[in-house]
Motif scaffolding. Structure first.
Motif, PDB file in Angstrom:
ATOM      1  N   GLN A 109       0.834  -1.203   0.000  1.00 27.01           N
ATOM      2  CA  GLN A 109       0.000   0.000   0.000  1.00 27.01           C
ATOM      3  C   GLN A 109       0.870   1.254   0.000  1.00 27.01           C
ATOM      4  OE1 GLN A 109      -3.287   0.117  -0.395  1.00 27.01           O
ATOM      5  NE2 GLN A 109      -3.222   2.330  -0.393  1.00 27.01           N
ATOM      6  N   GLU A 110       1.941   1.245   0.804  1.00 25.05           N
ATOM      7  CA  GLU A 110       2.861   2.389   0.815  1.00 25.05           C
ATOM      8  C   GLU A 110       3.505   2.570  -0.553  1.00 25.05           C
ATOM      9  OE1 GLU A 110       5.750   1.880   3.883  1.00 25.05           O
ATOM     10  OE2 GLU A 110       4.285   2.086   5.495  1.00 25.05           O
ATOM     11  N   LYS A 111       3.871   1.462  -1.153  1.00 28.20           N
ATOM     12  CA  LYS A 111       4.485   1.498  -2.477  1.00 28.20           C
ATOM     13  C   LYS A 111       3.508   2.076  -3.497  1.00 28.20           C
ATOM     14  CE  LYS A 111       7.084  -1.840  -5.210  1.00 28.20           C
ATOM     15  NZ  LYS A 111       7.395  -3.256  -5.335  1.00 28.20           N
ATOM     16  N   ARG A 112       2.271   1.634  -3.412  1.00 27.28           N
ATOM     17  CA  ARG A 112       1.241   2.134  -4.323  1.00 27.28           C
ATOM     18  C   ARG A 112       0.992   3.625  -4.088  1.00 27.28           C
ATOM     19  NH1 ARG A 112      -4.208   2.960  -4.330  1.00 27.28           N
ATOM     20  NH2 ARG A 112      -5.269   2.565  -6.296  1.00 27.28           N
ATOM     21  N   ASP A 113       0.930   4.017  -2.816  1.00 35.04           N
ATOM     22  CA  ASP A 113       0.725   5.431  -2.499  1.00 35.04           C
ATOM     23  C   ASP A 113       1.887   6.283  -3.005  1.00 35.04           C
ATOM     24  OD1 ASP A 113      -1.650   4.734  -1.298  1.00 35.04           O
ATOM     25  OD2 ASP A 113      -0.865   4.828   0.752  1.00 35.04           O
ATOM     26  N   ALA A 114       3.103   5.784  -2.824  1.00 36.23           N
ATOM     27  CA  ALA A 114       4.272   6.522  -3.320  1.00 36.23           C
ATOM     28  C   ALA A 114       4.218   6.629  -4.839  1.00 36.23           C
ATOM     29  CB  ALA A 114       5.560   5.831  -2.881  1.00 36.23           C
ATOM     30  N   TRP A 115       3.802   5.568  -5.483  1.00 34.70           N
ATOM     31  CA  TRP A 115       3.679   5.579  -6.939  1.00 34.70           C
ATOM     32  C   TRP A 115       2.627   6.596  -7.376  1.00 34.70           C
ATOM     33  CZ3 TRP A 115      -0.300   3.199 -10.132  1.00 34.70           C
ATOM     34  CH2 TRP A 115       0.018   3.188 -11.480  1.00 34.70           C
ATOM     35  N   LEU A 116       1.493   6.620  -6.659  1.00 34.56           N
ATOM     36  CA  LEU A 116       0.442   7.586  -6.992  1.00 34.56           C
ATOM     37  C   LEU A 116       0.912   9.020  -6.754  1.00 34.56           C
ATOM     38  CD1 LEU A 116      -2.739   5.789  -5.620  1.00 34.56           C
ATOM     39  CD2 LEU A 116      -2.098   6.156  -8.002  1.00 34.56           C
ATOM     40  N   ARG A 117       1.646   9.234  -5.654  1.00 32.25           N
ATOM     41  CA  ARG A 117       2.182  10.576  -5.404  1.00 32.25           C
ATOM     42  C   ARG A 117       3.149  10.982  -6.517  1.00 32.25           C
ATOM     43  NH1 ARG A 117       2.346   8.766  -0.096  1.00 32.25           N
ATOM     44  NH2 ARG A 117       4.557   8.302  -0.240  1.00 32.25           N
ATOM     45  N   GLU A 118       3.956  10.034  -6.943  1.00 32.73           N
ATOM     46  CA  GLU A 118       4.891  10.321  -8.032  1.00 32.73           C
ATOM     47  C   GLU A 118       4.128  10.677  -9.305  1.00 32.73           C
ATOM     48  OE1 GLU A 118       8.546   8.243 -10.504  1.00 32.73           O
ATOM     49  OE2 GLU A 118       7.519   7.101  -8.966  1.00 32.73           O
ATOM     50  N   LEU A 119       3.065   9.937  -9.577  1.00 35.37           N
ATOM     51  CA  LEU A 119       2.260  10.243 -10.757  1.00 35.37           C
ATOM     52  C   LEU A 119       1.597  11.610 -10.633  1.00 35.37           C
ATOM     53  CD1 LEU A 119       0.548   6.841 -11.601  1.00 35.37           C
ATOM     54  CD2 LEU A 119       2.408   7.968 -12.813  1.00 35.37           C
ATOM     55  N   GLU A 120       1.128  11.938  -9.429  1.00 39.32           N
ATOM     56  CA  GLU A 120       0.509  13.248  -9.220  1.00 39.32           C
ATOM     57  C   GLU A 120       1.520  14.368  -9.434  1.00 39.32           C
ATOM     58  OE1 GLU A 120      -1.119  12.938  -5.312  1.00 39.32           O
ATOM     59  OE2 GLU A 120      -2.860  11.793  -5.974  1.00 39.32           O
ATOM     60  N   VAL A 121       2.731  14.166  -8.929  1.00 40.41           N
ATOM     61  CA  VAL A 121       3.776  15.179  -9.114  1.00 40.41           C
ATOM     62  C   VAL A 121       4.090  15.337 -10.594  1.00 40.41           C
ATOM     63  CG1 VAL A 121       6.234  15.634  -8.739  1.00 40.41           C
ATOM     64  CG2 VAL A 121       4.789  14.959  -6.825  1.00 40.41           C
ATOM     65  N   ASP A 160       2.117  14.625 -13.066  1.00 39.51           N
ATOM     66  CA  ASP A 160       0.954  15.229 -13.711  1.00 39.51           C
ATOM     67  C   ASP A 160       0.937  16.737 -13.478  1.00 39.51           C
ATOM     68  OD1 ASP A 160      -1.519  15.076 -15.159  1.00 39.51           O
ATOM     69  OD2 ASP A 160      -2.570  15.370 -13.244  1.00 39.51           O
ATOM     70  N   LYS A 161       1.256  17.149 -12.255  1.00 40.96           N
ATOM     71  CA  LYS A 161       1.303  18.583 -11.950  1.00 40.96           C
ATOM     72  C   LYS A 161       2.391  19.269 -12.777  1.00 40.96           C
ATOM     73  CE  LYS A 161       1.722  21.808  -8.089  1.00 40.96           C
ATOM     74  NZ  LYS A 161       2.724  22.662  -8.651  1.00 40.96           N
ATOM     75  N   ASP A 192       3.486  18.287 -15.626  1.00 39.05           N
ATOM     76  CA  ASP A 192       3.009  18.302 -17.007  1.00 39.05           C
ATOM     77  C   ASP A 192       1.992  19.429 -17.212  1.00 39.05           C
ATOM     78  OD1 ASP A 192       2.916  17.216 -19.652  1.00 39.05           O
ATOM     79  OD2 ASP A 192       0.956  16.330 -19.157  1.00 39.05           O
ATOM     80  N   LYS A 193       1.080  19.587 -16.258  1.00 37.41           N
ATOM     81  CA  LYS A 193       0.089  20.668 -16.362  1.00 37.41           C
ATOM     82  C   LYS A 193       0.774  22.030 -16.329  1.00 37.41           C
ATOM     83  CE  LYS A 193      -3.890  18.263 -14.444  1.00 37.41           C
ATOM     84  NZ  LYS A 193      -4.809  18.153 -13.307  1.00 37.41           N
ATOM     85  N   ASP A 194       1.746  22.182 -15.429  1.00 33.38           N
ATOM     86  CA  ASP A 194       2.482  23.448 -15.361  1.00 33.38           C
ATOM     87  C   ASP A 194       3.192  23.730 -16.684  1.00 33.38           C
ATOM     88  OD1 ASP A 194       1.643  23.762 -12.773  1.00 33.38           O
ATOM     89  OD2 ASP A 194       3.544  23.103 -11.873  1.00 33.38           O
ATOM     90  N   TRP A 195       3.799  22.683 -17.241  1.00 32.85           N
ATOM     91  CA  TRP A 195       4.486  22.862 -18.519  1.00 32.85           C
ATOM     92  C   TRP A 195       3.491  23.267 -19.598  1.00 32.85           C
ATOM     93  CZ3 TRP A 195       4.079  20.648 -23.346  1.00 32.85           C
ATOM     94  CH2 TRP A 195       5.094  20.961 -24.242  1.00 32.85           C
ATOM     95  N   ARG A 196       2.330  22.618 -19.630  1.00 29.35           N
ATOM     96  CA  ARG A 196       1.313  22.966 -20.632  1.00 29.35           C
ATOM     97  C   ARG A 196       0.823  24.400 -20.453  1.00 29.35           C
ATOM     98  NH1 ARG A 196      -0.898  18.279 -23.344  1.00 29.35           N
ATOM     99  NH2 ARG A 196      -0.035  16.405 -22.408  1.00 29.35           N
TER     100      ARG A 196
END
Length: 178
Positions: free
Chosen positions: A106-118, A120-121, A123-127
Motif C-alpha cells: 500500500q505504501e508502495k502504491r501510495d508513493a507511486w500515486l504521489r509520483e504520478l501526481e507530481v 501530472d502537476k 506536465d500541467k504546469d508545462w502545458r
C-alpha cells in the motif's frame, strides 16, 4: 518518507524490504538453536571420520560414522520438535509478515500515486507555460500586424492629402509590401 524524494523506481527500493537474510538466520538461530547444533555435530563427526580414514584407523572411523548417524537423528528430531513447538508462532509470524507486506504494498502504491501526481502537476504546469508562451507569441504577432496597419494608414493618409483615390492607395500599399 515526506523528507525523502519520491523514488522513480520503486521495485528495488530498500525501504520496502523487511528482513535481510542475516537477520532471518539470526532470528531462526535464536528460535531453534538445536538444529545448527545438530548440523555442527554431524559435520564434526564427518570430519573426524575423514581424519580416521586418512590415518587408517577403521575402529575410530566406524565410531565416527555411527556418531554421524546419531547427530543426524538428533538434528531430525530437533527439526520435528521445533516445528511442532513453533507451529502457532510461525502461523502468527506469517500473518504478521502478510500484513506487513500488504502495508508495504500500500505504501508502495501510495508513493507511486504521489509520483504520478507530481508528474501530472509538472506536465500541467508545462502545458500552462507553453500555452502562455503561445498566447504571448500570438499577441506579439497581432502587435506586429498593427504596425503594418499603421503603415497602411500612413500610406493612405498621404494619399488622402494628395487626393489619390482609394484604389490607387491600395495599389501603392501592395507595391510596398512586395
Amino acid at each position: 518518507m515526506d523528507q525523502e524524494p519520491i523514488p522513480s523506481s520503486l521495485e528495488d527500493n530498500p525501504q520496502f524490504k523487511e528482513e535481510t537474510s542475516l537477520q532471518k538466520f539470526r532470528r531462526r538461530f535464536k528460535e531453534e538453536p538445536l538444529i545448527p547444533l545438530g548440523c555442527a555435530a554431524t559435520s564434526y563427526a564427518l570430519y573426524r571420520a575423514y581424519r580416521s580414514m586418512k590415518a587408517g584407523d577403521s575402529v575410530e572411523m566406524n565410531k565416527m560414522f555411527r556418531a554421524r548417524i546419531y547427530a543426524q537423528f538428533f538434528t531430525l528430531i530437533a527439526v520435528v520438535a521445533g516445528g511442532m513447538y513453533f507451529k502457532t508462532e510461525r502461523q502468527q509470524r506469517r500473518e504478521f509478515e502478510k500484513m506487513v507486506e500488504q502495508r508495504k504494498a500500500q505504501e508502495k502504491r501510495d508513493a507511486w500515486l504521489r509520483e504520478l501526481e507530481v508528474r501530472d502537476k509538472e506536465d500541467k504546469d508545462w502545458r500552462e507555460r507553453h500555452a502562455a508562451m503561445e498566447a504571448a507569441a500570438k499577441e506579439a504577432g497581432k502587435r506586429k500586424s498593427v504596425p503594418e496597419q499603421d503603415a497602411a494608414r500612413s500610406a493612405i493618409e498621404p494619399a488622402d492629402e494628395k487626393s489619390i483615390g482609394v484604389l490607387a492607395a491600395v495599389r501603392e500599399l501592395l507595391a510596398r509590401q512586395n
